[in-house]
Design a protein around this motif. Sequence first.
Motif, PDB file in Angstrom:
ATOM      1  N   ALA A   1       0.514  -1.041   0.256  1.00  0.00           N
ATOM      2  CA  ALA A   1      -0.475   0.094   0.099  1.00  0.00           C
ATOM      3  C   ALA A   1       0.661   1.497  -0.183  1.00  0.00           C
ATOM      4  O   ALA A   1       0.460   2.120  -0.801  1.00  0.00           O
ATOM      5  N   ALA A   2       2.043   0.891   0.522  1.00  0.00           N
ATOM      6  CA  ALA A   2       2.922   2.389   1.207  1.00  0.00           C
ATOM      7  C   ALA A   2       3.867   2.674  -0.467  1.00  0.00           C
ATOM      8  O   ALA A   2       3.453   3.893  -0.820  1.00  0.00           O
ATOM      9  N   TYR A   3       3.398   2.229  -0.890  1.00  0.00           N
ATOM     10  CA  TYR A   3       4.499   1.532  -2.616  1.00  0.00           C
ATOM     11  C   TYR A   3       3.080   2.472  -3.595  1.00  0.00           C
ATOM     12  O   TYR A   3       4.036   2.762  -4.266  1.00  0.00           O
ATOM     13  N   ARG A   4       2.053   1.905  -3.121  1.00  0.00           N
ATOM     14  CA  ARG A   4       1.393   2.471  -4.706  1.00  0.00           C
ATOM     15  C   ARG A   4       1.332   4.120  -4.560  1.00  0.00           C
ATOM     16  O   ARG A   4       1.419   4.287  -4.811  1.00  0.00           O
ATOM     17  N   GLN A   5       0.663   4.515  -3.227  1.00  0.00           N
ATOM     18  CA  GLN A   5       0.816   5.359  -2.880  1.00  0.00           C
ATOM     19  C   GLN A   5       2.371   6.687  -3.623  1.00  0.00           C
ATOM     20  O   GLN A   5       2.055   7.695  -4.324  1.00  0.00           O
ATOM     21  N   LEU A   6       3.576   6.290  -2.916  1.00  0.00           N
ATOM     22  CA  LEU A   6       4.463   6.949  -3.600  1.00  0.00           C
ATOM     23  C   LEU A   6       5.201   6.928  -5.053  1.00  0.00           C
ATOM     24  O   LEU A   6       5.110   7.650  -5.355  1.00  0.00           O
ATOM     25  N   ALA A   7       4.059   5.371  -5.573  1.00  0.00           N
ATOM     26  CA  ALA A   7       4.192   5.321  -7.006  1.00  0.00           C
ATOM     27  C   ALA A   7       3.597   6.579  -7.723  1.00  0.00           C
ATOM     28  O   ALA A   7       4.090   6.826  -8.818  1.00  0.00           O
ATOM     29  N   GLN A   8       2.697   6.817  -7.168  1.00  0.00           N
ATOM     30  CA  GLN A   8       1.289   7.601  -8.008  1.00  0.00           C
ATOM     31  C   GLN A   8       1.864   8.548  -7.347  1.00  0.00           C
ATOM     32  O   GLN A   8       1.165   9.683  -8.697  1.00  0.00           O
ATOM     33  N   ASP A   9       2.419   9.157  -6.409  1.00  0.00           N
ATOM     34  CA  ASP A   9       3.004  10.455  -5.827  1.00  0.00           C
ATOM     35  C   ASP A   9       4.569  10.950  -6.351  1.00  0.00           C
ATOM     36  O   ASP A   9       4.649  12.253  -6.459  1.00  0.00           O
ATOM     37  N   THR A  10       5.473   9.864  -6.956  1.00  0.00           N
ATOM     38  CA  THR A  10       6.571  10.465  -6.937  1.00  0.00           C
ATOM     39  C   THR A  10       7.173   9.889  -7.963  1.00  0.00           C
ATOM     40  O   THR A  10       6.300   8.541  -8.781  1.00  0.00           O
TER      41      THR A  10
END
Length: 254
Positions: free
Chosen positions: A79-88
């Motif tokens: 979940a942390a990866y998916r959020q960061l992949a979207q934002d960075t």
Amino acid sequence: MTVDTALAAYSSPGSGRNARIGVILSHGFTGSPASMIGWAQHLANQGYAVKLPLLAGHGTTWQELARTPWQHWYEGIDAAYRQLAQDTDAVVVAGLSMGGALALRLAALESVAGVVVVNPGLTIADPRARYVGVLKYLLRSVPSIGNDIRKEGMDERAYARTPVAAVHQLARLFRDTTERLPQVTAPTLVFRSNIDRIVPESSLEVLQRRIGSADLEIIRLENSYHVATMDHDQELIFERSAAFIKHVTAGITA
């Protein structure tokens, strides 16, 4: 640091050019974000977007951990990866102990710019582990594996008991991750304590033998035990990992 702060997830949106780079950090088995918060804040202070989740079954009671399948631990990292992949624009994943196994599994399944692991677990030293699938019905818990730290006065806020059912889940995670190691092709930085009373040297041997990355660096830690992120070598870990992240994402922040 209060108990509540030690057990809480940590997140920083980042700032400046480095906010385009996301970093995920994962704590270890029966532990808490307390073991990683110093590292997370060090990277956040350099502007990176950082996420340090509290893994499922942790930060509450060992009885709850006993009821938590390993896939739920991984879901926190995913979940942390998916959020960061979207934002960075790029993500680097890092982990301590079991968190190292979770980081490596994520790197096998997703596109990451780099991997940093500290005393990553892939094998279990205790010979009873091979029978853990049966032992969990006979023995609910064993003494804590927490706070293997050379530096005095440190506390990673680990559980006072280790649930045997969760050890069974840990063994399953280790097997799954080991099978996927050839799929890990991102540059990988490993910190390994010369004295580690929790994770055996065989874990590093498995990693070296099976990882698919052609860019693997191992840094030996001379003055730390297992929870090296809170030990005498923590500044070395913080500084070398920051340099590694800068290197593997240089084309993005230029």
